[in-house]
Design an enzyme around this catalytic site. Structure first.
Site, PDB file in Angstrom:
ATOM      1  N   ASP A 147     -47.604  45.219  19.445  1.00  0.00           N
ATOM      2  CA  ASP A 147     -46.793  45.723  18.474  1.00  0.00           C
ATOM      3  C   ASP A 147     -46.371  47.352  18.970  1.00  0.00           C
ATOM      4  O   ASP A 147     -46.967  47.796  19.447  1.00  0.00           O
ATOM      5  CB  ASP A 147     -46.927  45.779  17.066  1.00  0.00           C
ATOM      6  CG  ASP A 147     -45.844  45.657  16.243  1.00  0.00           C
ATOM      7  OD1 ASP A 147     -44.598  46.034  16.573  1.00  0.00           O
ATOM      8  OD2 ASP A 147     -46.076  45.159  14.896  1.00  0.00           O
ATOM      9  N   GLY A 148     -44.956  47.622  18.618  1.00  0.00           N
ATOM     10  CA  GLY A 148     -44.653  49.117  18.805  1.00  0.00           C
ATOM     11  C   GLY A 148     -45.120  49.972  17.534  1.00  0.00           C
ATOM     12  O   GLY A 148     -45.935  49.616  16.462  1.00  0.00           O
ATOM     13  N   GLY A 186     -40.517  51.778  10.779  1.00  0.00           N
ATOM     14  CA  GLY A 186     -39.286  52.125  11.104  1.00  0.00           C
ATOM     15  C   GLY A 186     -38.449  51.026  11.144  1.00  0.00           C
ATOM     16  O   GLY A 186     -37.122  51.223  10.820  1.00  0.00           O
ATOM     17  N   GLY A 187     -38.669  49.786  11.579  1.00  0.00           N
ATOM     18  CA  GLY A 187     -37.801  48.660  11.741  1.00  0.00           C
ATOM     19  C   GLY A 187     -37.923  47.766  10.525  1.00  0.00           C
ATOM     20  O   GLY A 187     -37.349  46.793  10.595  1.00  0.00           O
ATOM     21  N   GLU A 229     -46.233  42.873   9.785  1.00  0.00           N
ATOM     22  CA  GLU A 229     -46.859  43.541  10.862  1.00  0.00           C
ATOM     23  C   GLU A 229     -48.106  43.858  10.562  1.00  0.00           C
ATOM     24  O   GLU A 229     -49.183  43.341  11.554  1.00  0.00           O
ATOM     25  CB  GLU A 229     -46.206  44.592  11.412  1.00  0.00           C
ATOM     26  CG  GLU A 229     -44.698  44.368  12.152  1.00  0.00           C
ATOM     27  CD  GLU A 229     -44.039  45.656  12.241  1.00  0.00           C
ATOM     28  OE1 GLU A 229     -43.095  45.704  13.189  1.00  0.00           O
ATOM     29  OE2 GLU A 229     -44.139  46.930  11.661  1.00  0.00           O
TER      30      GLU A 229
END
Ligand SMILES: O=C(CO)[C@H](O)[C@H](O)COP(=O)(O)O
Length: 262
Positions: A89-90, A104-105, A111
């Site tokens: 994941d980012g 942020g998303g 997540e």
């Protein structure tokens, strides 16, 4: 096509491409959300289509699920998988202990659940996401819509009592309406500047009624793949104490971009 990418997108892409090499046949893989994670999903899709890689993916948002289906990755739910080999994941920020700010998303809840249910979480990020102290990026927390302003007031009072530097928070918007997560909740972004004790803050925030989850990921991630705009990648494993550097060739990616634009 890869020549059209901005340096930041190249950095995200090379991090994702390198992290995709960690995925092996038969794995159950948590698929993150965001622009860096989208590159990962595309890279894995290419490996499934071109190399016959056999994986099942658990997406962390409706957006990721849609992209994964589009690129040919077989999906299952987290409850079908129960436990995952790897989540990639980012992140919005990471520090030297690989504590993270995410969300942020807007997908921090799924997540965090998916990453926690994985043997390993690998973060993929461009170098700009690395910080000495977390907190310059506003910390997202997911709150239920019922009484969200009361929850917001409780959060702000808590921050004052903890002597956290910045104390303001804003309701995330989607145009003129509050942003709504995949779970039907809202997001408050906490403008803190600097989070001196992320572990304590993460625990305290989750005690506040109405707060469903916060975007601090503490002790969940142990590997980061950092991408640079010139194709360099660095893989840091904090458990092993290793740092590997590598280089990703953009030319190899032409098929990937062609598939997406057909
Ligand atoms: O936590 C996230 C989504 O909830 C993302 O991973 C984070 O916002 C980073 O996004 P990007 O890769 O687009 O910079």
């Amino acid at each position: 096509m890869s020549g059209d990418l901005s340096p930041i997108d190249k950095a995200k892409f090379v991090a994702a491409k390198r992290a995709a090499e960690l995925v092996e046949d038969g794995m159950r893989v948590g698929l993150g959300t965001g622009s860096t994670a989208a590159w990962l999903v595309r890279c894995l899709g290419e490996m499934v289509r071109e190399d016959g890689l056999k994986i099942t993916g658990v997406p962390t948002s409706a957006r990721t699920a849609e992209l994964a289906r589009e690129v040919g990755i077989e999906l299952i739910t987290l409850d079908e998988a129960r436990w995952l080999d790897l989540t990639i994941d980012g992140a919005d920020e990471f520090d030297s202990e690989l504590n993270l700010i995410k969300g942020g998303g807007g997908a921090l809840l799924q997540e965090k659940i998916v990453a926690t249910a994985s043997d390993q979480m690998v973060v993929i990020a461009d170098k700009a996401k690395e910080v000495e102290t977390l907190g310059a990026f506003p910390l997202p927390i997911e709150v239920i819509p019922f009484g969200w302003q009361t929850s917001q007031a409780l959060v702000e009072e808590t921050l004052i009592s903890m002597d956290v530097m910045g104390r303001s928070s804003t309701l995330r918007m989607n145009g003129a309406s509050p942003y709504v997560t995949d779970e039907g909740n809202h997001i408050l972004d906490l403008h803190l500047n600097r989070i001196g004790n992320p572990r304590q803050l993460a625990l305290v925030l989750n005690q506040i009624p109405g707060v469903v989850e916060n975007g601090l990921f503490i002790d969940i991630c142990d590997t980061v793949v950092i991408g640079y705009g010139d194709g360099k990648v660095e893989v840091r494993d904090i458990n092993e104490g290793t740092i590997e550097t590598d280089r990703i060739d953009f030319v190899e990616t032409d098929n990937l971009f062609a598939d997406l634009n057909d």
